[in-house]
Design a protein around this motif. Structure first.
Motif, PDB file in Angstrom:
ATOM      1  N   LYS A  48       0.799  -1.110  -0.050  1.00  0.00           N
ATOM      2  CA  LYS A  48       0.080   0.137  -0.169  1.00  0.00           C
ATOM      3  C   LYS A  48       0.828   1.158  -0.116  1.00  0.00           C
ATOM      4  CE  LYS A  48      -4.224  -1.603   2.222  1.00  0.00           C
ATOM      5  NZ  LYS A  48      -4.901  -1.326   3.470  1.00  0.00           N
ATOM      6  N   ASN A  49       0.357   2.175  -0.717  1.00  0.00           N
ATOM      7  CA  ASN A  49       1.200   3.536  -0.797  1.00  0.00           C
ATOM      8  C   ASN A  49       2.766   3.291  -0.961  1.00  0.00           C
ATOM      9  OD1 ASN A  49      -1.245   4.970  -0.571  1.00  0.00           O
ATOM     10  ND2 ASN A  49      -0.904   4.561   1.421  1.00  0.00           N
ATOM     11  N   PRO A  50       3.203   2.530  -2.272  1.00  0.00           N
ATOM     12  CA  PRO A  50       4.686   2.344  -2.393  1.00  0.00           C
ATOM     13  C   PRO A  50       5.612   3.714  -2.250  1.00  0.00           C
ATOM     14  CG  PRO A  50       3.342   1.956  -4.265  1.00  0.00           C
ATOM     15  CD  PRO A  50       2.364   2.316  -3.257  1.00  0.00           C
ATOM     16  N   ALA A  54       5.227   7.293  -8.592  1.00  0.00           N
ATOM     17  CA  ALA A  54       4.883   6.904  -9.855  1.00  0.00           C
ATOM     18  C   ALA A  54       4.242   5.644  -9.965  1.00  0.00           C
ATOM     19  CB  ALA A  54       6.075   6.777 -11.001  1.00  0.00           C
ATOM     20  N   LEU A  55       4.088   4.921  -8.746  1.00  0.00           N
ATOM     21  CA  LEU A  55       3.604   3.301  -8.833  1.00  0.00           C
ATOM     22  C   LEU A  55       2.042   3.670  -8.173  1.00  0.00           C
ATOM     23  CD1 LEU A  55       6.218   1.244  -7.378  1.00  0.00           C
ATOM     24  CD2 LEU A  55       5.709   1.378  -9.771  1.00  0.00           C
ATOM     25  N   GLY A  56       1.534   4.859  -7.920  1.00  0.00           N
ATOM     26  CA  GLY A  56       0.320   5.325  -7.525  1.00  0.00           C
ATOM     27  C   GLY A  56       0.091   4.778  -5.953  1.00  0.00           C
ATOM     28  N   THR A  57      -1.121   4.356  -5.725  1.00  0.00           N
ATOM     29  CA  THR A  57      -1.593   4.019  -4.126  1.00  0.00           C
ATOM     30  C   THR A  57      -1.437   2.640  -4.126  1.00  0.00           C
ATOM     31  OG1 THR A  57      -3.709   3.907  -4.915  1.00  0.00           O
ATOM     32  CG2 THR A  57      -3.014   6.093  -4.073  1.00  0.00           C
ATOM     33  N   ARG A  58      -1.011   1.641  -4.990  1.00  0.00           N
ATOM     34  CA  ARG A  58      -1.075   0.272  -4.610  1.00  0.00           C
ATOM     35  C   ARG A  58      -0.095  -0.480  -5.650  1.00  0.00           C
ATOM     36  NH1 ARG A  58      -3.552   2.222  -1.350  1.00  0.00           N
ATOM     37  NH2 ARG A  58      -5.551   1.450  -0.199  1.00  0.00           N
ATOM     38  N   ILE A  69       1.188  -4.947 -11.199  1.00  0.00           N
ATOM     39  CA  ILE A  69       0.195  -4.349 -11.217  1.00  0.00           C
ATOM     40  C   ILE A  69       0.042  -3.133 -10.406  1.00  0.00           C
ATOM     41  CG2 ILE A  69      -2.291  -4.517 -11.472  1.00  0.00           C
ATOM     42  CD1 ILE A  69      -1.800  -7.752 -11.887  1.00  0.00           C
ATOM     43  N   HIS A  70      -0.175  -1.927 -11.084  1.00  0.00           N
ATOM     44  CA  HIS A  70      -0.038  -0.714  -9.880  1.00  0.00           C
ATOM     45  C   HIS A  70      -0.861   0.433 -10.471  1.00  0.00           C
ATOM     46  CE1 HIS A  70       2.960   1.727 -12.440  1.00  0.00           C
ATOM     47  NE2 HIS A  70       3.398   0.421 -12.528  1.00  0.00           N
ATOM     48  N   GLY A  71      -1.087   1.287  -9.443  1.00  0.00           N
ATOM     49  CA  GLY A  71      -1.913   2.529  -9.746  1.00  0.00           C
ATOM     50  C   GLY A  71      -0.644   3.372 -10.658  1.00  0.00           C
ATOM     51  N   ASP A  93      -9.006   2.021  -9.284  1.00  0.00           N
ATOM     52  CA  ASP A  93      -8.982   0.419  -9.985  1.00  0.00           C
ATOM     53  C   ASP A  93      -8.156  -0.374  -9.132  1.00  0.00           C
ATOM     54  OD1 ASP A  93     -11.022   1.389 -11.533  1.00  0.00           O
ATOM     55  OD2 ASP A  93     -10.053   1.446 -13.411  1.00  0.00           O
ATOM     56  N   ALA A  94      -6.755   0.020  -9.171  1.00  0.00           N
ATOM     57  CA  ALA A  94      -5.828  -0.768  -8.462  1.00  0.00           C
ATOM     58  C   ALA A  94      -6.194  -0.938  -7.075  1.00  0.00           C
ATOM     59  CB  ALA A  94      -4.342   0.075  -8.559  1.00  0.00           C
ATOM     60  N   GLU A  95      -6.717   0.102  -6.432  1.00  0.00           N
ATOM     61  CA  GLU A  95      -7.381  -0.185  -4.831  1.00  0.00           C
ATOM     62  C   GLU A  95      -8.247  -1.254  -4.756  1.00  0.00           C
ATOM     63  OE1 GLU A  95      -8.134   3.859  -3.716  1.00  0.00           O
ATOM     64  OE2 GLU A  95      -6.316   4.417  -3.593  1.00  0.00           O
TER      65      GLU A  95
END
Length: 171
Positions: A48-50, A54-58, A69-71, A93-95
Motif C-alpha cells: 500500500k502506498n509504495p 509513479a506506482l500510485g497508491t497500490r 500491477i499498480h496505480g 481501480d488498483a485499490e
C-alpha cells in the motif's frame, strides 16, 4: 478464488472470482522496447502506498524482475503501450483490485484472445514484439529454439521472425 487475466491487445485486466468475471479494467501496458511479459504468474508481493509515487497508491508484484500491477500518477497513460513492462491502472481501480487479491493469486497475461485458451494441438500463440529473438522467446516460455522452429513451418531459421508475426509456442 480470485484470478487475474490481462489481454494486452485489449489493454484490459479482468478480475475473476470462482471462474466468473467480477470486473474489467482499462490498463496501460509495456511499450515495444520494454513489453509486458506474457505467461502465467502469481502475485508475489503487495504494497500500500509504495515509496515511488509513479506506482500510485497500490503495487502488486508478479515477477522477480519487478513487473507489477499498480496505480499511477499519469492517468492519461491508461489504454496506451507506454510503461516499462508493468501494468498500470487508475488508482481507484488498483485499490479495488488490491483489496480482492492476495499473495499467490494467479495472474495470466496473454497477447490476445487467440492465446487465451490452449490449442488441442499442444501449442499456444505468441505475437512477436520488436526486438524479440527466438532465443528470448524460447527462454520466456521454457522451451527451445529447435522446438519452436519444428512447429512453425514458416520459420526456416532463427533469423526469419518479425514484429507482429504470430508464432506457435509448444505447451
Amino acid at each position: 478464488m480470485a484470478k487475474i487475466l490481462i489481454i494486452l491487445d485489449e489493454r484490459t485486466l479482468y478480475l475473476y472470482q470462482n471462474n466468473q468475471v467480477v470486473r474489467s479494467f482499462p490498463v496501460a501496458i509495456g511499450k515495444a522496447s520494454t513489453p509486458t511479459p506474457t505467461g502465467n504468474f502469481s502475485i508475489i508481493n503487495k504494497l500500500k502506498n509504495p515509496y515511488n509515487k509513479a506506482l500510485g497508491t497500490r503495487w502488486m508484484q508478479f515477477t522477480h524482475r519487478m513487473h507489477g500491477i499498480h496505480g499511477n500518477n499519469q492517468p492519461s497513460s491508461i489504454g496506451k503501450a507506454i510503461s516499462n513492462g508493468c501494468v498500470r491502472m487508475y488508482n481507484k481501480d488498483a485499490e479495488f483490485l488490491y483489496d480482492r487479491v492476495s499473495i499467490g493469486t494467479p495472474v495470466e497475461i496473454r497477447q490476445n484472445r487467440r492465446t487465451d485458451s490452449k490449442n488441442k494441438s499442444g501449442y499456444s500463440y505468441y505475437t512477436v514484439k520488436t526486438g524479440d529473438t527466438l532465443y528470448q522467446i524460447a527462454k520466456k516460455f521454457n522451451t527451445t529454439v529447435e522446438k519452436i522452429i519444428a512447429i512453425n513451418p514458416n520459420i526456416k531459421n532463427k533469423n526469419t521472425i518479425y514484429p507482429g508475426q504470430q508464432i506457435k509456442i509448444p505447451d
